[in-house]
Write an enzyme that holds these catalytic residues in place. Structure first.
Site, PDB file in Angstrom:
ATOM      1  N   GLU A 148      61.071  83.123 138.549  1.00  0.00           N
ATOM      2  CA  GLU A 148      60.529  82.519 139.774  1.00  0.00           C
ATOM      3  C   GLU A 148      59.748  83.525 140.629  1.00  0.00           C
ATOM      4  O   GLU A 148      58.629  83.227 141.053  1.00  0.00           O
ATOM      5  CB  GLU A 148      61.657  81.866 140.579  1.00  0.00           C
ATOM      6  CG  GLU A 148      62.162  80.595 139.909  1.00  0.00           C
ATOM      7  CD  GLU A 148      63.543  80.141 140.387  1.00  0.00           C
ATOM      8  OE1 GLU A 148      64.046  80.692 141.380  1.00  0.00           O
ATOM      9  OE2 GLU A 148      64.104  79.227 139.751  1.00  0.00           O
TER      10      GLU A 148
ATOM     11  N   ASP B  49      63.077  84.860 148.746  1.00  0.00           N
ATOM     12  CA  ASP B  49      63.162  83.417 148.475  1.00  0.00           C
ATOM     13  C   ASP B  49      64.389  82.833 149.161  1.00  0.00           C
ATOM     14  O   ASP B  49      65.521  83.029 148.709  1.00  0.00           O
ATOM     15  CB  ASP B  49      63.226  83.205 146.946  1.00  0.00           C
ATOM     16  CG  ASP B  49      63.317  81.722 146.557  1.00  0.00           C
ATOM     17  OD1 ASP B  49      63.487  80.865 147.451  1.00  0.00           O
ATOM     18  OD2 ASP B  49      63.220  81.430 145.350  1.00  0.00           O
TER      19      ASP B  49
HETATM   20  P1  ADP Z   1      65.545  75.293 146.664  1.00  0.00           P
HETATM   21  O1  ADP Z   1      64.844  76.544 146.276  1.00  0.00           O
HETATM   22  O2  ADP Z   1      67.029  75.510 146.870  1.00  0.00           O
HETATM   23  O3  ADP Z   1      65.245  74.160 145.760  1.00  0.00           O
HETATM   24  P2  ADP Z   1      63.645  74.757 148.821  1.00  0.00           P
HETATM   25  O4  ADP Z   1      62.831  75.966 148.619  1.00  0.00           O
HETATM   26  O5  ADP Z   1      63.031  73.443 148.526  1.00  0.00           O
HETATM   27  O6  ADP Z   1      65.067  74.867 148.144  1.00  0.00           O
HETATM   28  O7  ADP Z   1      64.114  74.777 150.363  1.00  0.00           O
HETATM   29  C1  ADP Z   1      64.832  73.748 150.965  1.00  0.00           C
HETATM   30  C2  ADP Z   1      65.260  74.185 152.349  1.00  0.00           C
HETATM   31  O8  ADP Z   1      64.090  74.436 153.155  1.00  0.00           O
HETATM   32  C3  ADP Z   1      66.061  73.114 153.101  1.00  0.00           C
HETATM   33  O9  ADP Z   1      67.195  73.715 153.711  1.00  0.00           O
HETATM   34  C4  ADP Z   1      65.096  72.632 154.167  1.00  0.00           C
HETATM   35  O10 ADP Z   1      65.743  72.186 155.337  1.00  0.00           O
HETATM   36  C5  ADP Z   1      64.292  73.878 154.459  1.00  0.00           C
HETATM   37  N1  ADP Z   1      63.034  73.555 155.094  1.00  0.00           N
HETATM   38  C6  ADP Z   1      62.038  72.777 154.626  1.00  0.00           C
HETATM   39  N2  ADP Z   1      61.049  72.680 155.532  1.00  0.00           N
HETATM   40  C7  ADP Z   1      61.426  73.411 156.615  1.00  0.00           C
HETATM   41  C8  ADP Z   1      60.853  73.689 157.888  1.00  0.00           C
HETATM   42  N3  ADP Z   1      59.684  73.193 158.246  1.00  0.00           N
HETATM   43  N4  ADP Z   1      61.538  74.491 158.718  1.00  0.00           N
HETATM   44  C9  ADP Z   1      62.731  74.991 158.371  1.00  0.00           C
HETATM   45  N5  ADP Z   1      63.336  74.757 157.219  1.00  0.00           N
HETATM   46  C10 ADP Z   1      62.687  73.979 156.333  1.00  0.00           C
HETATM   47 MG    MG Z   2      63.346  77.347 145.166  1.00  0.00          MG
END
Ligand code: ADP
Ligand code: MG
Length: 621
Positions: free
Chosen positions: A185, A207
């Site tokens: 990643e 990340d």
């Molecule tokens: P993963 O890598 O675990 O699949 P992501 O990279 O998709 O997760 O991140 C998801 C997280 O990012 C969630 O906790 C979500 O609330 C947070 N998130 C998404 N958009 C925002 C934002 N605008 N501000 C703060 N947190 C955010």
């Molecule tokens: Mg991710």
């Protein structure tokens, strides 16, 4: 201005000849698929016109529901709606049950086996559940792109071990996806920013997702990425930001002692919404409808929010410091910082990361999309759409490759996970005096004994000049080219006589077989070490017997009748115990023979010096 070219109907060239390949970010919380279209890497949308598909699978008696819909039903059918299945990849039933005692799933499988989850459609492995997510992503992609996919690059965390990577590959195979490559990643994120074009440098990839935090330190050397260190916290992410808001809310508003499941969910959802709105606003209002219908609301300012999450961010920076140290670097040696994951949208995260590394982090690409975008760029090259690209493509050896040595032991020459192409050489020698040929047996696997590994090829090296045992130098070179083709060459160094063979190591080996072989090697590690010690002691004994017998044959006249028979008795004794499988006994008797033959060895030495000197003038010496 040059004229645009239009081809004849049915003879259209370039665009339709492009092979379709995608990059897939198979995330813990969310997954994404992206493709290079008209030269630009872009995420594809799902049936709800969204780029992000939650990594959630719900099994009912006759249906499998994936993504947004499944997530919405998670409360309703928690037991059969699997969230964050990525955490279970490649892990045993025992391990998962111990790590996640609070989860609503029924974990099955005997302790050491890969975990299974009970569903109305029977027990499902994390591989099968992940495959459902991939099937959905593949469907979306084929619908968007209008044709069948030729392959995909799928990303995995840099810390994923071999079993976890293998499980990811197996999931893709079940989904009918050809895996062009698994890509780390953080490397994908760096590629998305075009950092691979920079030739060299050190990159930190930060990340912060929903439930996990990963920090990776990558080294770019002549366009090749190497992971120097990884670290993080598998239980720290945006969900914790939501939780601290919930706790703060509870402190300021009187709520019932025991919250109903509905109220708990509403609180979490509102906390998450408040957090996300604070990335753009300075304050927000949290509105909660209590179970009795009463409405309560409270203002949350950015300042208060920042205070609440500061300890959490600090934890991530401690992990960053540790990883930089693990990479044996100083923070000032980091050339670039890349932000990945939805939670890096939080302004305080950005500013804290910036001041920690003293560098403005790269954030121009959407942190949710950056990994899938990087993967799609790599996929486009791998499938052959950019034949002139000079991006170096890395692959690794799935299982160690080595040779059989005396005693049926394996000697690893190239260890698993070595990046290819690669060449490695090792020197071997003869076992017997006057030995003129050598059998080279090439094996694959992690086990100590040849019988537990996979035999790949056998060939012989002849015309070795006759020498004393151990005097010949045979250099065996293993070479694996970019396509995974192995060639093995053996060369006797003084004469240059050579012999070689070409093998395809992974040919005919199913990925599941590789997995089984790796699992076996882990399970048998202790027994293997003991078996290896026994075999080595037997070889040592045989070598000593061989050399003492050959000395007796040449120089028995140097020994008294009594010494000779004593020596012969000890040889017989040692021969007898090597038939048994008692390592300590063999060791003891070998040491005895060594001691008893020592005088004989010095007698022979004196004798050979004297005969060499015989006839020479004193002044010649
Ligand atoms: P993963 O890598 O675990 O699949 P992501 O990279 O998709 O997760 O991140 C998801 C997280 O990012 C969630 O906790 C979500 O609330 C947070 N998130 C998404 N958009 C925002 C934002 N605008 N501000 C703060 N947190 C955010
Ligand atoms: Mg991710």
């Amino acid at each position: 201005m040059a004229l645009l070219q239009i081809s004849e109907p049915g003879l259209s060239a370039a665009p339709h000849q492009r092979k379709l390949a995608v990059g897939i970010d198979l995330g813990t919380t969310n997954s994404l698929v992206a493709a290079v279209r008209s030269g630009e890497a872009t995420p594809l949308v799902n049936q709800f016109n969204k780029k992000i598909t939650p990594s959630v699978v719900r099994y009912t008696k006759d249906e499998i529901i994936v993504g947004e819909e499944a997530l919405n039903q998670a409360q309703l059918d928690a037991e059969n709606t699997i969230l964050s299945v990525k955490r279970f990849m490649g892990r045993s039933a025992l391990d998962v049950a111990q790590s996640y005692p609070e989860l609503p799933y029924q974990f099955n499988g005997s302790n050491e086996d890969l975990v299974k989850i009970a569903t109305p459609q029977g027990d499902k492995t994390p591989i099968e559940i992940s495959a459902e997510i991939l099937i959905e992503l593949k469907r979306q992609a084929e619908k968007s792109l209008g044709d069948e996919l030729q392959g995909a690059v799928i990303t995995v965390p840099a810390y994923f071990d071999d079993a976890q990577r293998q499980c990811t590959k197996d999931a893709a195979r079940i989904a009918g996806l050809k895996v062009l490559r698994l890509l780390n990643e953080p490397t994908a994120a760096a590629i998305a920013y075009g950092l691979d074009a920079k030739h060299d440098g050190v990159i930190a990839v930060y990340d912060l997702g929903g439930g996990t935090f990963d920090i990776s330190i990558l080294k770019l050397d002549k366009g090749v990425f190497e992971v120097l260190a990884t670290g993080g916290d598998s239980a720290l992410g945006g969900d914790d930001f939501d939780q601290v808001i919930v706790n703060w809310f509870k402190q300021h508003i009187e709520l019932p002692e025991k919250l109903s499941p509905r109220l708990r969910r509403v609180l979490k959802e509102q906390a998450k919404a408040a957090k996300e709105s604070l990335t753009l606003a300075d304050s927000t209002i949290i509105n909660i409808e209590l179970d009795d219908g009463k409405l309560v609301s409270l203002e949350l300012t950015l300042d208060v929010f920042n205070e609440l999450i500061e300890p959490l961010i600090k934890k991530t920076l401690i992990a960053c410091r540790r990883s930089v140290k693990d990479a044996e670097l100083d923070i000032s040696e980091i050339d670039d910082v890349v932000l990945v994951g939805g939670s890096t949208r939080v302004p305080l995260v950005r500013s804290k990361v910036e001041s920690f590394f003293n560098l403005e982090p790269r954030s121009s690409i959407d942190p949710d999309e950056v990994v899938a975008i990087g993967a799609s760029i790599q996929a486009d090259i791998l499938v052959g759409n950019k034949p002139d690209s000079d991006m170096v493509l890395l692959d690794v050896v799935p299982l160690s490759l080595g040779l059989e040595t005396m005693g049926g032991l394996t000697e690893k020459v190239i260890s698993r996970n070595t990046t290819i192409p690669v060449a490695k050489a090792q020197e071997f020698t003869t076992f017997k005096d006057g030995q003129t040929a050598m059998a080279i047996h090439v094996v694959q696997g992690e086990r100590e004994l040849v019988k537990d590994c996979r035999s790949l090829a056998k060939f012989e090296l002849h015309n070795i000049p006759a020498m004393a045992a151990g005097a010949a130098h045979i250099r065996v070179t293993f070479q694996i080219d970019a396509d995974g083709l192995l060639s093995v060459t053996a060369e006797e160094k003084s004469t240059g006589v050579q012999s070689s063979i070409a093998v395809k190591p992974s040919y005919g080996l199913e990925e599941s077989e590789i997995l089984t072989m790796l699992k076996d090697s882990i399970e048998n590690a202790k027994d293997d070490v003991e078996a290896r010690r026994l075999a080595e002691l037997k070889v040592d004994a045989a070598r000593l017997i061989e050399s003492v017998e050959s000395a007796i044959e040449q120089d028995s006249d140097l020994l008294s009748q009594q010494s000779l028979s004593e020596l012969k008795d000890q040889i017989a004794q040692l021969k007898q115990v090597t038939e048994l499988d008692d390592a300590d006994l063999i060791k003891k008797e070998t040491e005895l023979l060594e001691a008893k033959s020592q005088d004989f060895a010095s007698l022979r030495m004196d004798h050979s010096i004297r005969s060499a000197l015989a006839g020479q003038q004193v002044d010649e010496i």
